[in-house]
Design an enzyme around this catalytic site. Sequence first.
Site, PDB file in Angstrom:
ATOM      1  N   LEU A  18       0.818  -1.216   0.000  1.00 52.90           N
ATOM      2  CA  LEU A  18       0.000   0.000   0.000  1.00 52.90           C
ATOM      3  C   LEU A  18       0.850   1.264   0.000  1.00 52.90           C
ATOM      4  CD1 LEU A  18      -2.829  -0.914   2.549  1.00 52.90           C
ATOM      5  CD2 LEU A  18      -3.040  -0.694   0.078  1.00 52.90           C
ATOM      6  N   GLY A  21       7.088   4.444   4.195  1.00 53.96           N
ATOM      7  CA  GLY A  21       7.573   5.684   4.775  1.00 53.96           C
ATOM      8  C   GLY A  21       8.819   5.413   5.579  1.00 53.96           C
ATOM      9  N   GLY A  22       9.315   6.444   6.241  1.00 49.62           N
ATOM     10  CA  GLY A  22      10.553   6.296   6.984  1.00 49.62           C
ATOM     11  C   GLY A  22      10.446   5.341   8.151  1.00 49.62           C
ATOM     12  N   GLU A  25       6.638   0.022   6.294  1.00 48.42           N
ATOM     13  CA  GLU A  25       6.044  -0.338   5.017  1.00 48.42           C
ATOM     14  C   GLU A  25       4.652  -0.899   5.311  1.00 48.42           C
ATOM     15  OE1 GLU A  25       8.836  -3.141   3.553  1.00 48.42           O
ATOM     16  OE2 GLU A  25      10.359  -1.642   3.074  1.00 48.42           O
ATOM     17  N   ASP A 134       4.207  14.791  15.741  1.00 51.54           N
ATOM     18  CA  ASP A 134       4.605  14.711  14.331  1.00 51.54           C
ATOM     19  C   ASP A 134       3.389  14.909  13.427  1.00 51.54           C
ATOM     20  OD1 ASP A 134       6.457  14.438  12.286  1.00 51.54           O
ATOM     21  OD2 ASP A 134       6.182  12.269  12.123  1.00 51.54           O
TER      22      ASP A 134
END
Length: 482
Positions: A18, A21-22, A25, A134
């Site tokens: 899908l 990112g950092g 997954e 964040d």
Amino acid sequence: MSLSPGVRLGHYEILSPLGAGGMGEVYRARDQKLDREVAVKVLPSSLAEDAEALARFEREAKAVAALSHPAILAIHDFGSEGGTAYAVMELLEGRTLRERLADGALPVRKAAEYALQIAQALAAAHTKGIVHRDLKPENIFVTRDGQVKVLDFGLAKHDIAGPATDDSRSPTVGPPTDPGTVLGTVGYMSPEQVRGEPVDPRSDIFSFGAVLYEMLSGQRAFRRETAAETMTAILREEPPELQASVEGLPPAFARVVQHCLEKQADERFQSARDLAFDLSNLTDSQVRHERLPEGAAARRLDARVVTAALVLVAAVAGLVVGRSWAPGPEEATVSGAPLSFAQLTDQPGVEKDPVLSPDGKSIVYTAEAGESADLFLLRVGGRNPVNLTADSKADDHQPAFSRDGERIAFRSERDGGGIFVMGSTGESVKRVTDFGWNPTWSPDGREIAVSEGGFFYATDRGSFRNDLWAVDAETGQKRQVT
């Protein structure tokens, strides 16, 4: 650590990727036990052996698991398989706010609707002592039906009184068009995060203000060429005036954004709950402005009169506020003001069980939502009800506000039925009893009175007993009253 279709993690079968990112997954997967599709997030191979990353990954799972709110991504499971740590979450259909903003700024009304949902999610998290740290468009998802979901509590801070740590400045991978992966996070930090000072919920409010600014203008509030310049702008500069670039933006809305972006935390909104309250008023005002016919404002009933004359009626056509009888000559006015009815809701199907908040500004009621009944929160005079129990697949009904307006007790058929309690914005749902109907709070908020059965009635053969019980709202300890 790319996983191929067919790979199993516990009883979850990977179907397709899908995104990545950092900090993880994400894959579409099938839950073999419950026969449903879910999202499975695993650490990327670059972090699989990193003890700090593993701890942060587990912290995110625990942070989200501690929350229960329609606007926060729900987590179902957490585990490890063959050295691969994974978290199982609800599968969302839609796109991130970042992807939506690639199309340009949002309409003012739509931005207000999304902002209110985000603020309510933050209020729920802050109530649990969790600061996101964040918040940014990449971490906000909008489903196809317009429901906002706040994602990625990987940097969440649980001890809101403690000092900020280095992971508050950790980079997260943004979209490929970003000039630097750090900038995607730095551009939404609060000044205290930039300075490495202690962080509390007001830091999230600053980040929220930066996100809202971007939703309205289509431009980042503090974007500069480098991360260092961006941090300097956050500390010392003001973003361009919103009203100069956003057509039709109410001045009060612009002031809300400005209030979020104050450099000093003491000068911002002091809680996300206060922020959500102001946004709710703005949203209602905007909707009324767009929908009322010409001259309607002159016919608007004074809010104090509405509160004084309040009788809530359940009807298929919608919940109505006003007097439920034909007034005589002496009853036609309250303090000299004429009385009238005002329809509050217009959802399809049956709407019932309305209850007014102690401050007279909101109602909670039951309405049909798919195959079950849910509880909805609506500001009096507003047009944007919020589903407080969307995560429940069973009927939820008979809400009751506590005297301070902070909690709602209700009857639910989930898990065999009983009385449940949640926060006033739908957070922190917990069971109080496994029986009971028609909950009512004691004046001190310590107990909830419930009827043993749903109704009391009599026939020609006698009445049916329906005892009353008092239940401790915290411990569930019960005592018979009648």
